[in-house]
Structures are given as C-alpha cells and as structure tokens.
Design a protein around this motif. Structure first.
Motif, short mmCIF file in Angstrom:
data_model
loop_
_atom_site.label_atom_id
_atom_site.label_comp_id
_atom_site.label_asym_id
_atom_site.label_seq_id
_atom_site.Cartn_x
_atom_site.Cartn_y
_atom_site.Cartn_z
N PHE A 1 -3.28 -13.55 -5.94
CA PHE A 1 -2.11 -12.43 -5.87
C PHE A 1 -1.47 -12.27 -7.08
CE2 PHE A 1 -2.43 -14.04 -1.39
CZ PHE A 1 -2.79 -12.64 -1.02
N TYR B 1 2.42 -5.53 -4.85
CA TYR B 1 1.62 -6.31 -4.93
C TYR B 1 -0.11 -6.26 -5.27
CZ TYR B 1 5.42 -8.79 -2.39
OH TYR B 1 6.70 -9.32 -2.15
N ILE C 1 0.52 -2.78 -1.45
CA ILE C 1 -0.61 -3.67 -1.89
C ILE C 1 -1.89 -3.27 -2.36
CG2 ILE C 1 -1.53 -5.92 -1.11
CD1 ILE C 1 0.29 -5.86 1.46
N VAL D 1 -4.26 -7.92 -5.39
CA VAL D 1 -4.93 -8.85 -5.11
C VAL D 1 -6.14 -8.69 -6.09
CG1 VAL D 1 -6.72 -9.75 -3.52
CG2 VAL D 1 -4.68 -8.58 -2.59
N LEU E 1 -0.85 -12.96 2.20
CA LEU E 1 0.35 -12.60 1.28
C LEU E 1 1.65 -13.08 1.84
CD1 LEU E 1 0.89 -11.11 -1.41
CD2 LEU E 1 0.98 -9.00 -0.30
#
Ligand code: MN
Length: 232
Positions: free
Chosen positions: A52, A28, A196, A30, A184
C-alpha cells in the motif's frame, strides 16, 4: 472559524449522469496486484502481502482535464487502475463486510515517475516523490453500484495515441476488492470519501508530451487526457 487565509477547496469527483459530486477524503493505492505486471517488474505474485501507498487527495485530476508533464522526471509511466470509492469505512473490516462500504467505481490512471521509483526501490526509500506528485491521479466520473455488490471481472485497458498498451481483466487481480478494503483497514481507519486505486495490469510504458491517453473499464467508464508540456 477564522482562517489566516482562505482554505483550499476540497477535491471532489463527479458522479456519472448526475449533478452530484463525491467529496474525496484520502487516496490509497495498491502496488503489485496483477500477476503479469508483478512478473514484468521482476517479482513473484504470491510471495508478499499487498503493498500500500498513498497519494495526496489534491493529486486527482477530474472533469476530463489535461495533465502537464511533471517536473523532475524523464520517464513518466501510465498505470490504468480500477478505483474503488467508499461511502463508509472503519478499522479491521471483515472481508464479508467490505462490499457494504463501496459507493461506486471509477477508472483511474496512477501516473508514476518510474525513474524516481526505481531509485527509491534501489535505495530502500519511500515512493512519495515517484507517486504523489501534482496531477498524478487522473480519474473518471464515479459510477455508483448496488448496495453490497462488487466488481470482479471486466476488461481494463489503456491506449496511447490509439495504440493498445495495457489490456487486462479485473479477474486477474491477485487481491479482490473486498480483500483490499479489509487488508487496508488493518492499517488505516477508512472513511467515506476514500478512493482506492487497486493496481495495474501489464503493459505500463512511457508517456511523452503530446500523447493522448484513453483508459477504460467495462461497466465502469473511461477517462481521456492529453499530455501537455511542463507547466512553467
Ligand atoms: Mn499503480
């Protein structure tokens, strides 16, 4: 179980100073998480919740491997980022419970086809082709952290051919690591093995074939790579 062909090997990241590897589940990312980078991209840092997006787990580049200049772009950018590695997950994780999910941290580079991202933004289209391409997520070895602790300060930098291009501090993050994990987990069931990428400070710029990149975060580690010619 009988497969029609051999499954691809699951991606994994080395754990610093050990022979162990961290098996990657999902990656993931940001967007817009440092005020100065948001401003350089023309936005207001506090105006919107976290953005995201994700990359395929297969896009990570590990063990100090070099990267081939990707196809379909003439404007490849570097974004140095703190990467959080999760050992546990869940849905709707409270901010105060989020640090317990952290296995460790790494230094990552969110490689971005900026020309394709600009087109996607203009057209209101998804960022997948700008962000989720092959070899788009070089990452250092993971440094484990003590149970329940999280990183909130430390220099984060990236050099191209020895010249400092990005130079920020984790304390400038708009959303701190526990807030990111919590937010998230309102969209996805987080799991052990998730990585992340937590956003980049100002100073993103274009990379060319032949360039040498070195990204570092105090107390975490560093990752270096050479930008090779396009794969044929
Ligand atoms: Mn990024």
């Amino acid at each position: 179980m009988k497969f029609v062909f051999l499954p691809h090997q699951a991606p994994s990241v080395p754990v610093i100073d050990t022979e162990e590897r961290f098996p990657v589940h999902r990656v993931y990312c940001v967007g817009r998480n440092y005020g100065d980078h948001v401003r350089e991209m023309g936005g207001d840092p506090k105006a919107e919740p976290p953005v995201f997006f994700s990359k395929p787990a297969t896009s990570i580049v590990v063990d100090g491997e070099d990267v081939n200049y990707p196809q379909a772009t003439t404007d490849l950018h570097h974004e140095v980022e703190l990467v959080v590695a999760l050992k546990a997950g869940g849905r709707a994780i409270a901010i105060e419970d989020a640090s317990a999910c952290i296995y460790g941290y790494a230094v990552g580079i969110d490689l971005t086809r900026r020309d394709l991202q600009d087109l996607a933004k203009k057209g209101g289209r998804p960022w997948d082709v700008a962000k989720g391409f092959d070899q788009s997520a070089p990452i250092s070895a993971i440094r484990p952290v003590d149970q329940g602790s999280h990183l909130s300060s430390g220099n984060i930098s990236l050099q191209v051919n020895g010249e400092l291009r990005q130079d920020g501090n984790l304390s400038e993050m708009i959303w701190a690591v526990p807030e990111i994990i919590s937010s998230l987990s309102d969209f996805y069931q987080l799991k052990s093995g998730d990585l992340i990428f937590t956003g980049t400070p100002a100073g993103v710029s274009a990379i060319n074939v032949g360039d040498h990149l070195r990204a570092a975060i105090d107390g975490v580690g560093e990752v270096e790579l050479n930008m090779l010619a396009a794969a044929r």
